[in-house]
Design a protein around this motif. Structure first.
Motif, mmCIF file in Angstrom:
data_model
loop_
_atom_site.group_PDB
_atom_site.id
_atom_site.type_symbol
_atom_site.label_atom_id
_atom_site.label_comp_id
_atom_site.label_asym_id
_atom_site.label_seq_id
_atom_site.Cartn_x
_atom_site.Cartn_y
_atom_site.Cartn_z
ATOM 1 N N LYS A 133 92.623 9.850 -2.137
ATOM 2 C CA LYS A 133 91.664 10.350 -1.151
ATOM 3 C C LYS A 133 92.344 11.223 -0.088
ATOM 4 O O LYS A 133 91.714 11.624 0.872
ATOM 5 C CB LYS A 133 90.941 9.189 -0.479
ATOM 6 N N SER A 134 93.604 11.525 -0.282
ATOM 7 C CA SER A 134 94.374 12.299 0.692
ATOM 8 C C SER A 134 94.364 13.790 0.360
ATOM 9 O O SER A 134 94.800 14.209 -0.709
ATOM 10 C CB SER A 134 95.817 11.792 0.712
ATOM 11 N N LYS A 135 93.866 14.614 1.306
ATOM 12 C CA LYS A 135 93.897 16.071 1.137
ATOM 13 C C LYS A 135 95.334 16.558 1.055
ATOM 14 O O LYS A 135 95.641 17.496 0.319
ATOM 15 C CB LYS A 135 93.193 16.741 2.308
ATOM 16 N N THR A 136 96.207 15.936 1.830
ATOM 17 C CA THR A 136 97.614 16.338 1.839
ATOM 18 C C THR A 136 98.245 16.138 0.469
ATOM 19 O O THR A 136 98.952 17.024 -0.032
ATOM 20 C CB THR A 136 98.388 15.523 2.904
ATOM 21 N N TRP A 192 96.735 15.986 -2.505
ATOM 22 C CA TRP A 192 96.159 16.909 -3.489
ATOM 23 C C TRP A 192 96.665 18.330 -3.281
ATOM 24 O O TRP A 192 96.938 19.047 -4.249
ATOM 25 C CB TRP A 192 94.636 16.854 -3.478
ATOM 26 N N ALA A 193 96.797 18.754 -2.022
ATOM 27 C CA ALA A 193 97.328 20.093 -1.759
ATOM 28 C C ALA A 193 98.785 20.187 -2.198
ATOM 29 O O ALA A 193 99.201 21.193 -2.782
ATOM 30 C CB ALA A 193 97.186 20.435 -0.279
ATOM 31 N N VAL A 237 96.660 24.003 3.493
ATOM 32 C CA VAL A 237 95.751 22.859 3.376
ATOM 33 C C VAL A 237 96.535 21.552 3.534
ATOM 34 O O VAL A 237 96.069 20.615 4.185
ATOM 35 C CB VAL A 237 94.985 22.877 2.034
ATOM 36 N N TRP A 264 97.246 21.164 7.214
ATOM 37 C CA TRP A 264 95.993 20.825 7.891
ATOM 38 C C TRP A 264 95.595 19.375 7.608
ATOM 39 O O TRP A 264 95.196 18.642 8.511
ATOM 40 C CB TRP A 264 94.897 21.787 7.439
ATOM 41 N N GLY A 265 95.721 18.967 6.360
ATOM 42 C CA GLY A 265 95.376 17.596 5.986
ATOM 43 C C GLY A 265 96.223 16.576 6.715
ATOM 44 O O GLY A 265 95.745 15.531 7.149
#
Length: 63
Positions: A6-9, A11-12, A50, A53-54
């Motif tokens: 669930k982490s944007k960091t 996945w980016a 991203v 930002w995450g």
């Protein structure tokens, strides 16, 4: 704590990794004639932003 998926960091960062190794695997080779190399670099840079930002926006730790 939240699950890592669930982490944007995360996945980016995975996206940056995949974009970095893609030319070594023969995917989207850096062909100056059609600008594919530039597009790949722009996508990689965008994914890196991203990830930053995450990380700045994150409220929960991943576990």
């Amino acid at each position: 704590m939240k699950p890592f998926w669930k982490s944007k960091t995360i996945w980016a960062a995975v996206g940056v990794f995949l974009m970095s190794i893609a030319p070594e695997l023969g995917i989207g080779e850096n062909d100056v004639a059609d600008g594919a190399g530039a597009i790949g670099q722009i996508v990689t840079g965008g994914l890196a932003l991203v990830a930053i930002w995450g990380r700045l926006k994150a409220k929960d730790r991943i576990g």
